[in-house]
Design a protein around this motif. Structure first.
Motif: not given
Ligand SMILES: [Zn+2]
Length: 301
Positions: A37-42
């Protein structure tokens, strides 16, 4: 700081993020790790932070008109409680007057849905979307949330009819409690079947030992078992029992049948096998509940 988007753009962005989150949660059995969640890839390759780096409950990323996500934690500083009518109360975040709460109020005013992360483990968050803020209560310093579009249209404080009340209870059960139970059970068992160790969360269920709605049928991990679809069905139909000493038992008639590999490997060979239990002792199935359920299996055999 990025310029604010329009409300419509922001709505779409939320839909895209939520769809990706729910897909990811589906792979694990219902949760996403805090690290993710700190760096969520879309899907378009862009990366979005979905939780407050400071650990706060309300996350207002820059460039967003209103709050994007909120965290609720049963044991943390941001618990929420359920009130009648399938509504949830969410406490204001402490801090300067207004502060982060202002953008959550903005989400209410604009009708923008927020993502609700329910903390189900030390590093595990269950995403629920859409969640709408429908009321701001400055006296009790709480927001009122709903997870349902229909309930959203019912004015707060309106006295529900018995039918409406039953609907509201069912919605919260399906959208909030059942997913949390599943996520906690999957987390406890490391995403594998307690009987055959199949490790594929999409083929696993969080089964109840004592059924939902019965005395003792609470949605707690100790009343749960992570079971693959076939073992869940076998357990529910008394083809398989689990004794309080964590041993798998197969129905006698089934043991004598002759059929293909599913019967032989999937069921008969499980007879006498030790259950794979959670590593954490406090997550293991409650022997008293197993015993109560096992008595029914024995009676049916
Ligand atoms: Zn299985």
């Amino acid at each position: 700081m990025a310029p604010d988007r329009s409300v419509a753009e922001e709505y779409l962005r939320r839909e895209v993020i939520a769809a990706a989150l729910l897909r990811r949660a589906d792979e694990t059995g219902g949760y996403v790790s805090r690290d993710e969640l700190k760096a969520f890839m879309l899907p378009d390759g862009s990366v979005e932070r979905l939780v407050d780096p400071g650990g706060g409950g309300i996350w207002n990323p820059s460039g967003y008109i209103a709050t994007l996500a909120i965290v609720t934690s049963p044991d943390g500083p941001y618990p929420d409680r359920e009130i009648e009518g399938g509504l949830l109360q969410y406490s204001y975040q402490k801090g300067p007057e207004g502060g982060k709460n202002l953008k959550l109020r903005r989400a209410m005013e604009l009708g923008l849905p927020v993502i609700r992360f329910n903390k189900v483990g030390p590093n595990a968050y269950l995403p629920i979307y859409p969640v709408f803020v429908i009321e701001d209560n400055p006296i009790s310093r709480e927001f009122t949330l709903t997870v349902d579009d229909v309930l959203r249209s019912i004015p707060v404080g309106h006295e529900l009819t018995p039918m409406e009340r039953a609907y509201a209870a069912r919605v919260v059960q399906q959208r909030v409690h059942q997913p949390a139970f599943r996520a906690r059970v999957m987390l406890a068992y490391g995403g594998l079947c307690a009987v055959c160790t199949l490790k594929h969360p999409k083929l696993l269920d969080a089964a109840h030992i004592i059924e939902d709605g019965q005395p003792g049928g609470d949605p707690v991990v100790t009343n749960g078992l992570s079971l693959c679809k076939i073992h869940h069905a076998a357990y529910d139909r008394q083809f398989m029992g689990i004794s309080p000493d964590y041993v798998v038992h197969i129905n006698t008639d089934l043991l004598l049948e002759t059929d293909g590999p599913m019967l032989r490997h999937g069921l008969q060979e499980m007879h006498g096998r030790a259950l794979t239990t959670p590593t954490r002792r406090q997550d293991r199935p409650d022997p008293a509940r197993l015993e109560q359920r096992f008595a029914r299996f024995q009676a049916a055999n």
